[in-house]
Design an enzyme around this catalytic site. Sequence first.
Site, mmCIF file in Angstrom:
data_model
loop_
_atom_site.group_PDB
_atom_site.id
_atom_site.type_symbol
_atom_site.label_atom_id
_atom_site.label_comp_id
_atom_site.label_asym_id
_atom_site.label_seq_id
_atom_site.Cartn_x
_atom_site.Cartn_y
_atom_site.Cartn_z
ATOM 1 N N ASP A 13 0.883 -1.169 0.000
ATOM 2 C CA ASP A 13 0.000 0.000 0.000
ATOM 3 C C ASP A 13 0.914 1.211 0.000
ATOM 4 O O ASP A 13 1.648 1.445 0.955
ATOM 5 C CB ASP A 13 -0.869 -0.039 1.268
ATOM 6 C CG ASP A 13 -1.798 1.177 1.397
ATOM 7 O OD1 ASP A 13 -1.558 2.204 0.719
ATOM 8 O OD2 ASP A 13 -2.747 1.096 2.190
ATOM 9 N N HIS A 20 -8.478 5.237 2.167
ATOM 10 C CA HIS A 20 -7.882 3.903 1.976
ATOM 11 C C HIS A 20 -8.692 3.072 0.981
ATOM 12 O O HIS A 20 -8.648 1.853 1.025
ATOM 13 C CB HIS A 20 -7.845 3.164 3.316
ATOM 14 C CG HIS A 20 -6.834 3.705 4.285
ATOM 15 N ND1 HIS A 20 -5.484 3.467 4.161
ATOM 16 C CD2 HIS A 20 -6.975 4.478 5.381
ATOM 17 C CE1 HIS A 20 -4.833 4.053 5.153
ATOM 18 N NE2 HIS A 20 -5.725 4.681 5.913
ATOM 19 N N TYR A 92 -3.538 9.411 0.113
ATOM 20 C CA TYR A 92 -3.526 9.160 1.548
ATOM 21 C C TYR A 92 -2.536 8.061 1.926
ATOM 22 O O TYR A 92 -2.572 6.958 1.386
ATOM 23 C CB TYR A 92 -4.929 8.817 2.076
ATOM 24 C CG TYR A 92 -4.887 8.961 3.573
ATOM 25 C CD1 TYR A 92 -4.776 10.227 4.136
ATOM 26 C CD2 TYR A 92 -4.820 7.859 4.393
ATOM 27 C CE1 TYR A 92 -4.632 10.389 5.492
ATOM 28 C CE2 TYR A 92 -4.678 8.008 5.761
ATOM 29 C CZ TYR A 92 -4.585 9.278 6.304
ATOM 30 O OH TYR A 92 -4.416 9.431 7.652
ATOM 31 N N TYR A 230 0.929 0.424 14.594
ATOM 32 C CA TYR A 230 -0.042 0.232 13.523
ATOM 33 C C TYR A 230 0.298 1.112 12.329
ATOM 34 O O TYR A 230 0.444 2.315 12.450
ATOM 35 C CB TYR A 230 -1.458 0.569 14.015
ATOM 36 C CG TYR A 230 -2.476 0.421 12.925
ATOM 37 C CD1 TYR A 230 -2.751 -0.833 12.378
ATOM 38 C CD2 TYR A 230 -3.128 1.528 12.396
ATOM 39 C CE1 TYR A 230 -3.659 -0.980 11.352
ATOM 40 C CE2 TYR A 230 -4.043 1.389 11.361
ATOM 41 C CZ TYR A 230 -4.302 0.131 10.853
ATOM 42 O OH TYR A 230 -5.208 -0.009 9.827
ATOM 43 N N LYS A 233 -3.143 -2.440 7.483
ATOM 44 C CA LYS A 233 -3.305 -3.873 7.664
ATOM 45 C C LYS A 233 -2.439 -4.605 6.635
ATOM 46 O O LYS A 233 -1.995 -4.022 5.654
ATOM 47 C CB LYS A 233 -4.786 -4.206 7.516
ATOM 48 C CG LYS A 233 -5.305 -5.220 8.511
ATOM 49 C CD LYS A 233 -4.973 -4.954 9.948
ATOM 50 C CE LYS A 233 -5.490 -6.057 10.868
ATOM 51 N NZ LYS A 233 -5.083 -5.870 12.248
ATOM 52 N N GLN A 243 -6.122 -27.806 -10.481
ATOM 53 C CA GLN A 243 -6.395 -28.958 -11.372
ATOM 54 C C GLN A 243 -5.341 -30.063 -11.244
ATOM 55 O O GLN A 243 -4.266 -29.859 -10.699
ATOM 56 C CB GLN A 243 -6.479 -28.513 -12.845
ATOM 57 C CG GLN A 243 -7.525 -27.458 -13.121
ATOM 58 C CD GLN A 243 -8.984 -27.925 -12.965
ATOM 59 O OE1 GLN A 243 -9.827 -27.118 -12.639
ATOM 60 N NE2 GLN A 243 -9.237 -29.201 -13.155
ATOM 61 N N SER A 244 -5.779 -31.227 -11.772
ATOM 62 C CA SER A 244 -4.928 -32.421 -11.793
ATOM 63 C C SER A 244 -4.563 -32.858 -10.371
ATOM 64 O O SER A 244 -5.436 -33.227 -9.610
ATOM 65 C CB SER A 244 -3.707 -32.125 -12.645
ATOM 66 O OG SER A 244 -3.063 -33.309 -12.960
ATOM 67 N N ARG A 267 -9.554 0.931 10.521
ATOM 68 C CA ARG A 267 -8.336 1.110 11.318
ATOM 69 C C ARG A 267 -7.663 -0.213 11.672
ATOM 70 O O ARG A 267 -6.920 -0.292 12.656
ATOM 71 C CB ARG A 267 -8.641 1.908 12.596
ATOM 72 C CG ARG A 267 -9.186 3.287 12.280
ATOM 73 C CD ARG A 267 -9.593 4.064 13.496
ATOM 74 N NE ARG A 267 -10.263 5.287 13.068
ATOM 75 C CZ ARG A 267 -9.624 6.402 12.742
ATOM 76 N NH1 ARG A 267 -8.311 6.450 12.798
ATOM 77 N NH2 ARG A 267 -10.295 7.456 12.345
#
Length: 367
Positions: A13, A20, A92, A230, A233, A243-244, A267
């Site tokens: 990000d 966000h 932002y 923080y 996230k 497959q297979s 948040r």
Amino acid sequence: MSKEITLSVIKADIGGWVGHSRIHPDLIERAKEVLAEGQKRGDILDFHVTAAGDDLQLIMTHTQGDDSPKVHQLAWNAFEEATQVAKALKLYGAGQDLLSDAFSDNVRGMGPGVAEMTFVERKSEPVIIFMADKTAAGAWNLPLYRMFADPFNTAGLVISPSMHKGFRFEVQDVKEHKAITFDCPEEMYDLLVFIGAPARYAVKRVFSRNTGEIAAVSSTERLSLIAGRYVGKDDPVLIVRCQSQFPAVGEVLEPFAFPHIVEGWMRGSHHGPLMPVALHEANPSRFDGPPRVVALGFQIADGRLVGPVDMFDDPSFDEARRLANQAADYLRRHGPFEPHRLPMEEMEYTTMPEVMKRLGDRWTPIE
Ligand code: 13P
Ligand code: 13P
Ligand code: MG
Ligand code: MG
């Protein structure tokens, strides 16, 4: 022996538009230019740049194996260049996930999320790349369990001779940085003891027990643990071969017909349903969510990415989306109360320590 190729998905990000909610198209354009230069130099075979919500996704094929300094450097450059665009537009959280100023060898531990696998291309090589926004590493535990260990999800576990031996799960303890493997079906109860706690234990890889080949790999980087605070996230990614000797495409998508509850959303501090959506709907807005997952399918042909096909762009996922909206309504009514809000231990990187400290003196012992 045929040549091995590596499929790398590296994401970050580096600025949201608006808030966000999504990626500005100019960031995608800039990242494409940087990767096209890398392709011309021969660093990568092919690439596809896209976005899930506000996360820029670099999907690349090459012949340099996992953790290639050249490929990681290329991805880092793309993020840095696109960050310049984000800064000019004052998007932002411009540069949000780039936690270091200087690149050294590898993007691991520097903020971006990484999922890479190296394999010999089969006669036909269908893969699905899942990309989530507004949620954490660990969000893939439930769907991976269902794809590779639950016969009520994956009929092939019961009726396909090439899958009947089951799958091996590599699980990481993201707090203590250690890993363990479980063989399913024998050890599935032991496996569930751990992966049922996705904030701490995340499925990193899955292998076929029939051929030993890699079947799936996820990004398990936990941004808050890397940064010590923080930042945003993890918004993890997941690559699954289909497959297979592996589950069929429809078996790989099937777990997402149930929008399970994950951590993230507003948040990064709430529980909410993971809604499967088409790419054009991966723009979380309500309470910055609810969390989204998109699934892009590719056939890989000599390293070329033939695709993408937008797998959740299908009315058969309408009911999952509706259920997700109902669950979102229900949880939202709890406001700042658990279990909508994350439990105390998971809030440690937000205001909790600061409020605790400030009010420390005002607590009096109970007689
Ligand atoms: P494979 O066993 O070749 O993967 O085919 C199964 C299938 O496509 C059923 O959906
Ligand atoms: P992202 O991790 O997608 O940037 O979301 C952060 C956030 O705080 C949303 O409310
Ligand atoms: Mg963001
Ligand atoms: Mg995001």
